[in-house]
Enzyme design. Structure first.
Site, PDB file in Angstrom:
ATOM      1  N   HIS A  43      51.188  25.686  38.790  1.00  0.00           N
ATOM      2  CA  HIS A  43      51.929  24.928  39.913  1.00  0.00           C
ATOM      3  C   HIS A  43      51.830  23.436  40.099  1.00  0.00           C
ATOM      4  CE1 HIS A  43      52.361  29.253  40.927  1.00  0.00           C
ATOM      5  NE2 HIS A  43      53.343  28.992  41.775  1.00  0.00           N
ATOM      6  N   LYS A  91      50.044  22.398  45.845  1.00  0.00           N
ATOM      7  CA  LYS A  91      49.822  23.890  46.241  1.00  0.00           C
ATOM      8  C   LYS A  91      48.414  24.122  46.835  1.00  0.00           C
ATOM      9  CE  LYS A  91      50.411  28.600  44.745  1.00  0.00           C
ATOM     10  NZ  LYS A  91      51.088  29.004  45.964  1.00  0.00           N
TER      11      LYS A  91
END
Ligand code: NAP
Length: 268
Positions: A157, A161
């Site tokens: 990601h 995040k």
């Protein structure tokens, strides 16, 4: 017969997901955006917020005040778990159906909210991944794990995040747990010379989280058996990928009287 107009609230409209949700709701004929919840811009209109469409939608800094003044059917929450939990409770209390994309909820949270939704007979959806392709990736991985039970998950990601592993990786590991016996993977005597090198351990499935700028949301489920490996991979290239799933959840939550966890449980 014309479709019923669904009145929608969005919490987190300034966020990357929230912005996409505002666009999707605005562009959907039978959805009406009635207010947004943004803790830093209460009292303004949506059009005054940078990068938002030129529409006359009120901004509230607090969901409770918002729902006591604005009539709504559905709340889309795309914030952070601490805000998402508070929002879910308030929405259920006021009979507004929550569609929650915010990740970081525990199994106990899901159980608690499922109980409240059931008692109140009100629909709710919590989905850690609204991308249809990601749901298929999880389902294919579950099918394969029955026959190839040695599994490692690598999720990647963007570096903004906050939670790790991703909700999707946790959900994949849970689905795999349903179809294979608990097992310790790797060599029985393996040891880590660098802490975390083997990743997290969910019932024996190793989960590795990569965080880098430039990434959006990606996951590969790797399986190994004698003389062969299988990789099942999904890449989200753009956040618009999540919006057909959010739209489907808003439509379906109107027909539910329980909490549904996971988009796969809304898909046939
Ligand atoms: P983001 O760009 O950081 O946006 C988060 C938004 O929530 C911001 O506008 C932020 O506003 C607001 N917020 C944060 N804490 C808050 C609080 N305590 N109270 C009220 N508002 C708060 O993040 P994102 O990428 O849009 O992701 C949002 C959520 O969706 C995350 O939980 C992410 O993991 C999840 N997600 C889910 C999916 C899915 O398919 N289900 C896909 C991608 C992401 P401030 O500026 O005030 O902090």
């Amino acid at each position: 017969m014309s479709e019923q107009m669904i009145r929608v609230l969005i919490a987190g409209p300034r966020g990357k997901m929230g912005k996409e949700a505002v666009k999707m709701v605005k562009e959907t004929e039978h959805f009406s955006l009635v207010a947004v919840i943004d803790r830093k811009n209460g009292g303004k209109k949506l059009r005054e917020l940078e990068g938002q469409p030129d529409i006359d939608v009120p901004v509230y800094d607090d969901l409770r005040t918002c729902v006591s003044e604005v009539e709504a059917d559905v709340l889309i929450d795309l914030t952070r778990p601490e805000a998402g939990k508070k929002h879910l409770e308030i929405a259920l209390e006021y009979g507004i159906r929550p569609v929650v994309g915010t990740t970081g909820f525990s199994d106990e949270d899901i159980e608690d909210y499922s109980r409240i939704a059931e008692e109140k007979e009100i629909g709710a959806v919590i989905a850690p991944n609204f991308a249809v392709g990601a749901i298929l990736m999880m389902k294919f991985a579950q099918m394969a794990a029955k026959y190839m039970p040695d599994v490692e998950i690598i999720e990647k990601h963007h570096d903004q995040k906050l939670d790790a592993p991703s909700g999707t990786a946790m959900k994949t590991a849970q689905m795999i747990k349903e179809v294979r016996a608990s097992k310790k993977q790797g060599h029985p005597d393996e040891k880590e010379d660098l802490q975390g090198a083997r990743g997290g351990d969910y019932d024996g499935v190793r989960v590795h989280s990569v965080r880098l700028p430039g990434l959006v949301a990606h996951q590969e489920v790797l399986m190994g058996a004698t003389g062969q490996t299988l990789s099942i991979r999904h890449d989200t290239i753009d956040r618009s990928a999540f919006m057909p799933g959010v739209k489907m959840a808003v439509e379906m939550v109107m027909k539910l009287d329980i909490l549904v966890y996971g988009l796969e449980n809304l898909m046939e």
